[in-house]
Design an enzyme around this catalytic site. Sequence first.
Site, PDB file in Angstrom:
ATOM      1  N   ASP A 159      55.049  25.335  57.078  1.00  0.00           N
ATOM      2  CA  ASP A 159      53.672  24.807  57.072  1.00  0.00           C
ATOM      3  C   ASP A 159      52.910  25.393  58.272  1.00  0.00           C
ATOM      4  OD1 ASP A 159      55.222  23.411  58.958  1.00  0.00           O
ATOM      5  OD2 ASP A 159      54.170  21.509  58.669  1.00  0.00           O
ATOM      6  N   HIS A 181      60.392  24.078  68.437  1.00  0.00           N
ATOM      7  CA  HIS A 181      61.052  23.367  67.326  1.00  0.00           C
ATOM      8  C   HIS A 181      61.530  24.339  66.237  1.00  0.00           C
ATOM      9  CE1 HIS A 181      59.746  19.403  68.703  1.00  0.00           C
ATOM     10  NE2 HIS A 181      58.485  19.799  68.733  1.00  0.00           N
TER      11      HIS A 181
HETATM   12  C1  BDR Z   1      57.844  19.843  63.508  1.00  0.00           C
HETATM   13  O1  BDR Z   1      56.589  19.294  63.102  1.00  0.00           O
HETATM   14  C2  BDR Z   1      55.608  20.295  63.020  1.00  0.00           C
HETATM   15  O2  BDR Z   1      54.428  19.860  63.609  1.00  0.00           O
HETATM   16  C3  BDR Z   1      56.177  21.507  63.718  1.00  0.00           C
HETATM   17  O3  BDR Z   1      55.718  22.698  63.127  1.00  0.00           O
HETATM   18  C4  BDR Z   1      57.662  21.347  63.535  1.00  0.00           C
HETATM   19  O4  BDR Z   1      58.083  21.882  62.297  1.00  0.00           O
HETATM   20  C5  BDR Z   1      58.235  19.245  64.848  1.00  0.00           C
HETATM   21  O5  BDR Z   1      58.380  17.871  64.728  1.00  0.00           O
HETATM   22 CA    CA Z   2      56.648  23.438  61.035  1.00  0.00          CA
END
Ligand code: BDR
Ligand code: CA
Length: 307
Positions: free
Chosen positions: A10, A240
């Site tokens: 995303d 992340h």
């Molecule tokens: C996840 O949430 C999204 O906002 C970031 O892209 C990552 O995949 C972290 O909690």
């Molecule tokens: Ca993400």
Amino acid sequence: MVQKIVIDTDPGIDDAMAILFACLHPELELVGLTTVFGNVTGDVAARNALVLVDIADQDIDVARGSDVPLVQDAKPYAWEFHGREGFGDLPPREPQGTISNLTAAEFLCETVNRNPGEVVFCAVGPLTNLADALALDPSIAEAVKSVVVMGGSLDAGGNVTPAAEANIWQDPHAANRVFSAPWDVTLVGLDVTHQVICSPADFAGLARAAPTIGGFLDGAAQYYFEAERNRNGMDGCYLHDPTAVIAVIRPSWFRHRRAAVAVVETGKRVGATVWADSAVRHPVSVCVGVEADNVRRCFLETIRSGF
Ligand code: BDR
Ligand code: CA
């Protein structure tokens, strides 16, 4: 060995980091991107995936997936962290490529069935597309090599509510289907990603070493740094999504606990990931420890090797 991977994403600033990392790392072959709502709308996610393919200057299929969760009403997008257009304050760009004729779920099924036992799905957004793919062809659970998910938090608390991590909170029903299916799932959640942090100086260094790719990431990351400063008072950002991609090629840098995990689907703790009974539910591998310096260095060195 070169590992074939499809990233379900995303995009999103840390998604961009993960995707450009995968484009540059010599041990990964990025065979496709499938897109999903989450940080941004489904339209923006699909457009941004095409833009990343342009930036990497590679020929990678992009298949568009879901705009909404499977069951629950849609939650707000993560504009606070990624901006409305997904890459912080960077102005939106028109991509050169076009979206695949296949839906994300069709693309996932077709790709693993063409390459049985060879493809890893790395999901770094809400798990709606993976749940849709399982519904379309349950046999992909045997055909896929493994599934690595950035999502969840077993012992680290949430990042979008006190209990929930964002990707799981966006579609808890999909996550439950993915976690209980008979395939090999690894969870790379906040228990480990909250230990992998890069600073503004790290990104400035990427921009100097690799002006196109590093420069783009540095530009987008400024917004992310500002959001983390405001929210957590930290001078840096969590890696992340790149951490999940690195877990695909360097599993030995992670300590795993094998146990069943379930997701709270409704109520105040919606989106929380909780330990469940492995006697009644398929177990998954939860990353509970990480060699954070190695992950950080691997990310930075790989992006620096770009252009
Ligand atoms: C996840 O949430 C999204 O906002 C970031 O892209 C990552 O995949 C972290 O909690
Ligand atoms: Ca993400």
